[in-house]
Structure formats: C-alpha cells, structure tokens
Design an enzyme around this catalytic site. Sequence first.
Site, mmCIF file in Angstrom:
data_model
loop_
_atom_site.group_PDB
_atom_site.id
_atom_site.type_symbol
_atom_site.label_atom_id
_atom_site.label_comp_id
_atom_site.label_asym_id
_atom_site.label_seq_id
_atom_site.Cartn_x
_atom_site.Cartn_y
_atom_site.Cartn_z
ATOM 1 N N ASP A 1 20.081 -59.171 -35.847
ATOM 2 C CA ASP A 1 21.510 -59.213 -35.660
ATOM 3 C C ASP A 1 22.108 -59.428 -36.963
ATOM 4 O OD1 ASP A 1 23.746 -59.720 -33.223
ATOM 5 O OD2 ASP A 1 24.261 -60.269 -35.175
ATOM 6 N N HIS B 1 22.582 -54.495 -24.767
ATOM 7 C CA HIS B 1 21.546 -55.209 -25.643
ATOM 8 C C HIS B 1 21.269 -56.616 -25.099
ATOM 9 C CE1 HIS B 1 25.834 -55.699 -27.131
ATOM 10 N NE2 HIS B 1 25.466 -56.684 -27.593
ATOM 11 N N HIS C 1 20.262 -60.331 -26.650
ATOM 12 C CA HIS C 1 20.240 -60.998 -27.978
ATOM 13 C C HIS C 1 19.042 -62.116 -27.588
ATOM 14 C CE1 HIS C 1 24.394 -60.468 -29.195
ATOM 15 N NE2 HIS C 1 24.735 -60.263 -27.900
#
Length: 113
Positions: free
Chosen positions: A30, A99, A101
């Site tokens: 990220d 997505h 995380h």
Amino acid sequence: MGDTIFSKILSGEIPADFLHQDDVCVAFNDISPVAPTHILVIPRHPYRNLSEATAKDPALVGHLLAVCAKLAKRQKLTAGFRVVTNQGDEGGQSVDHLHFHLIGGRSMQWPPG
Ligand code: DGP
C-alpha cells in the site's frame, strides 16, 4: 478494464512492487501503510467491490483470502494480522476495485474507526 488507479497498476502504467502475481490476482505494498506490513491483494478482473465479486465469481474471494494468508506467512506475521475490505462510502472505500488489505506488524484496536 476498469478505470481506477489499480487498473493502471495492473497494466504497468503506474509502478508497484509486486509481492505476488498469479492468473487471478496480484499483491503489492500500500502506498500509505498504516502498519509495518500493509499489502493490498486485488483481483485482475476489476470487480468494484466484494458484493459484485461474490455475485459474479463466488470462488474468487476464497482465492484472494488464501493469498492473504500465504503472504502473512511469508511476512512472518506469526503474532497475528488483520484482513479487511472496505465497501462503499460508509465502509471507507476510496478505490472502486475490490481489494483486501493485509495489515500486520503491530497490535490492532477493536472496534475499527
Ligand atoms: P480503500 O480506502 O479501502 O479503498 O483502500 C485503498 C488503498 O489504496 C489505500 O490504502 C491507499 C492505496 N492506494 C491508493 N493509490 C495507490 C497507488 O497508486 N499505489 C499503491 N501502492 N497504493 C495505492
């Protein structure tokens, strides 16, 4: 293809440090990490969110979560980790491409903000 920043990462238009690639998904760090480990796992297909992906490809999410677990092991997150997906405005989603995380390397709080 989708028209988000993640589609540009998938096409190579925007650089990213890939930690995993297969036929179905990729993973990369990220850009704004919230913990020592903060990896995004995204499908190659630009499903906008979890609801759309599970409706159109029910097996996909299992694969993405398995990749999260594999990366957690590779990153040696033996003390634990968190996997999160945000959906919609109230969920705090900022990129409309599904997505997960993968966050680890520090203690987490609950409930999340
Ligand atoms: P979310 O808010 O759940 O939609 O998470 C989107 C994440 O995407 C956020 O943590 C920051 C990350 N991100 C946004 N733009 C880029 C980028 O260009 N490169 C990388 N590596 N991550 C990005």
